[in-house]
Design an enzyme around this catalytic site. Sequence first.
Site, PDB file in Angstrom:
ATOM      1  N   ASP A   8       0.737  -1.171   0.127  1.00  0.00           N
ATOM      2  CA  ASP A   8      -0.025  -0.080   0.001  1.00  0.00           C
ATOM      3  C   ASP A   8       0.685   1.325   0.236  1.00  0.00           C
ATOM      4  O   ASP A   8       1.820   1.268   0.790  1.00  0.00           O
ATOM      5  CB  ASP A   8      -0.809  -0.057   1.226  1.00  0.00           C
ATOM      6  N   ASP A 102      -3.512   2.615  -5.595  1.00  0.00           N
ATOM      7  CA  ASP A 102      -2.328   2.670  -4.525  1.00  0.00           C
ATOM      8  C   ASP A 102      -2.592   1.148  -3.725  1.00  0.00           C
ATOM      9  O   ASP A 102      -1.813   1.371  -2.778  1.00  0.00           O
ATOM     10  CB  ASP A 102      -2.653   3.869  -3.539  1.00  0.00           C
ATOM     11  N   GLU A 103      -2.816   0.494  -4.325  1.00  0.00           N
ATOM     12  CA  GLU A 103      -2.998  -0.726  -3.763  1.00  0.00           C
ATOM     13  C   GLU A 103      -2.218  -2.164  -4.555  1.00  0.00           C
ATOM     14  O   GLU A 103      -2.895  -2.105  -5.688  1.00  0.00           O
ATOM     15  CB  GLU A 103      -3.891  -1.342  -2.919  1.00  0.00           C
TER      16      GLU A 103
END
Length: 387
Positions: A8, A102-103
């Site tokens: 993350d 974002d992961e």
Amino acid sequence: MLITLHIDIDSFFIAVERLEISDFKGIPLLIGGISSRGVVASCSYEARAYGVRSAMPMRVAKRLCPVGLVIRGDMDRYTNYSRMIGDVLSEYVPAFERASIDEFYVDLSGASDYVRNFGAWGTEVRKRVYRETGLPISMGLSSNKTVSKIATGQSKPSGQLFINPNSTKEFLASLSIKHIPSVGSQTYQTLRNMGIEEIRSLQQVSPDLLMSVLGKKLGYSIWQKAQGIDYSPVVPYSEQKSFSTEVTFTEDTIDVHFLEASITSMTEQLAFKLRNEQQLTSCVTVKIRYSDYQTYTKQRHIGYASATHTLLAVVKALFYSLYDRRVLVRHVGVKFSHLVHGNYQIHLFEDTVERVSLYQSMDAINRKYGADAIGSAKALGVKRYIK
């Protein structure tokens, strides 16, 4: 044994803004619609201390945090940084799932060297990402997606944590139920009203009780996650995945108003499909086939999006760059590709509270009555002209 790595990017939108403008460090930041009718898409920890939260009306956020600096946000820039991180990860692992902007998830099952050397290997990857992009990342490694994601949250900021698959229930037990990914504010309040605050209490509740209170699907899912059970596979990211639709008209036409209505209808239905399946696109393609069967296509890379108005603007621009008013059109197509999983939050940079509510209401109607049950007035009546 199944082993899953979760990665993350820490406070992604905020981190990118502070990377670009160092003066933003340490001050309360509100990213979202800049008008009083806008919505907060993301906020810094300094702003959260004032009670500001994502999806909050900007006027409320500014009242709570009058010293906060409001930034519109730049999805093209965020998308570029996300791709840069993906490029770095591809040098370390054979495949990964891009779960959102974002992961990331990586299936390390059978890769004993990665697991055994996670301390050194994970540190190397985090340092490499920071060196290449300037962005901090955190990692969690465990038996499945749920536990590794929670482990990542516990390792922040800029850390890494390995949870032995044999100790997942013990690891989860002392944590707040807020840490379970599918527990939102409403579900949290429902569980708190039942006297459940920590995951250990949730572990002791029967699945039948949770299903009766929360609904069969959500209740059982939350019960499983509290036990550390999650069978969701890691799906390697593929640039080829796409949503598309094409239409051939019953009669060739040069009626530009009809053609625009057609691509509007197609875009609205595809955008609904994106939101309904919690996907975001970063590449838009438009195709035109003329009466002589000559076919032309053009595409444009964009910041990750699923908002109809954002995508329609790109579709129209591509269409008019291809359209020759002197030749009859036989067929048109629209495609959204380079998809990632994601939610509507990132579109709050430019949306008002009213627009967000409108999309939510229209999507609810389309889910109940069909993908084209409701749409814009411009797109009405197009169907009968399509083969």
